[in-house]
Design an enzyme around this catalytic site. Sequence first.
Site, PDB file in Angstrom:
ATOM      1  N   HIS A 125      46.126  37.624  24.999  1.00  0.00           N
ATOM      2  CA  HIS A 125      45.324  36.630  25.727  1.00  0.00           C
ATOM      3  C   HIS A 125      44.598  37.212  26.934  1.00  0.00           C
ATOM      4  CE1 HIS A 125      47.068  33.425  23.279  1.00  0.00           C
ATOM      5  NE2 HIS A 125      48.272  33.917  23.524  1.00  0.00           N
ATOM      6  N   CYS A 144      64.747  10.338  36.837  1.00  0.00           N
ATOM      7  CA  CYS A 144      64.348   8.927  36.774  1.00  0.00           C
ATOM      8  C   CYS A 144      65.319   8.140  35.899  1.00  0.00           C
ATOM      9  CB  CYS A 144      62.942   8.790  36.194  1.00  0.00           C
ATOM     10  SG  CYS A 144      61.659   8.553  37.435  1.00  0.00           S
TER      11      CYS A 144
END
Lengths: 202, 279
Positions: free
Chosen positions: B98, B240
């Site tokens: 990449h 959460c």
Amino acid sequence: MFRAIFISLLIAGLAVSGQAFAQSAPKGAATLDAKPAPKAKERCQDGETPEVAAYTIGKGPNVEKAINESLTGTPGDPEKGLQWMAHRRLGNCLACHMISAVLERAEKTPNIEVTNLAGQKSSQPLGNHGEIGPSLDGVASRYTEGELRMLVVDPKAIFPDTIMPAFHKNNGFTRVHPDCQGLAILSAQQVEDVVAFLNTLK
Amino acid sequence: MDFLRSMAIPLAFLLTAGFGQVSSLEAAGADGVSAPVQPASKDNPLKELWSGKRWASETTQSMQDDEFANPAGPWAAIGEEEWNKVEGDAGKSCASCHQDASESMKGVGTRYPVYFEPWKKMMALEQRINHCRENAMKAKPYKWESDQMLGMVIHIKSQSRGMPVNVKVDGDAAPFFEKGKEFYYQRRGQLDMACKHCHEGNYGQHIRSETLSQGQSNGFPTYRLKWQKVGSLHRRFKGCNEQVRAQAHESGSDEYVNLELYLAWRGNGLPVETPSVRR
């Protein structure tokens, strides 16, 4: 805002000469807030109780449902009711509801000493009320005692979409944390205490 | 002719000033902090989008904005180092295929999670990274919450900083989007609350001294002062869930990846802020 900064910096352990921040932080509250969050395994060990009282749902004059009879037959103690309401891991009502009378009291005594059902003593803040739910000022003029009892036990019976938890219910939930399975947040007598306190808010 | 010439300068000035004004308005409106972002889809239940940064203190905001003060810096550095580190039996690094992340990874952070055909389900960026490591590099996968993984995700996502979140939820992604949505609206735990109860109906309101946000994901991984480190979005999901006294799911579980997709869609249009700083 400043208090938020103060606590954040406190937690982060960053060096800061936070004179201005420290001055705007309410007494006592900052140290309480700065405590590390409870471990998951202790999540429901503040006196949550497996027994849920049987009750009959009747009608109320202001809303369609009410629990018109006491859950225990023993009159509630309003001062204890406030203790359960202030306790961050029990009622924690003040997290969402504002009560002027309690705010006034918090100006003189910022904290209330609470002994939970497990026998643990703690000091809980009376100030710092939230604004998620409606103010409870005059709540006893808007609802009867039976309606208040229904609203504390299981508010979804009246307002199906509410964010408010059921405080005296121990089943019918989804994916309850293992530490909390089969437990109700408040005992029947604690509910009676809370209702007794709410009933003083005429 | 003289007249025209004399008009040209004021006209040019007016035009420039006009454009300047438009672009500065756009800039002010595009961040979800000083002004809300308009949701990309009319189906979004949120009518205006706000980054969690809006409710962060000024100190925290400026900590995020200052490249040198941002406490996520060490993780960003780990990520950059990992990008160029040759590992595994194939003798490759990320850069082997990449090249320069600042070019090849630009925009990638706006698109994840994506539908991954071989799995027939959604793939989060963390999973994409480990898929590369295991298959292309023949290297060991990173652990979800490891400094290397957090650093790598920061390194990749920060190449899209300022670009609008833009996940695709139609086509093959549609059923997973629906699952994420279902999760979002499902009450759970002893407190019996769904995500929507805090983050849809009550954002901007105080719960004690905390201000509820829209629960947007555009800044993750985030440096959380409470954690004193960088953490993943799935770590936040767990927190959460446990806060409403529900049993959390595993990081990287289908439940959380689908929720991540749905949540990203709710913030489509908000700029990527990675790495953000929050309380």
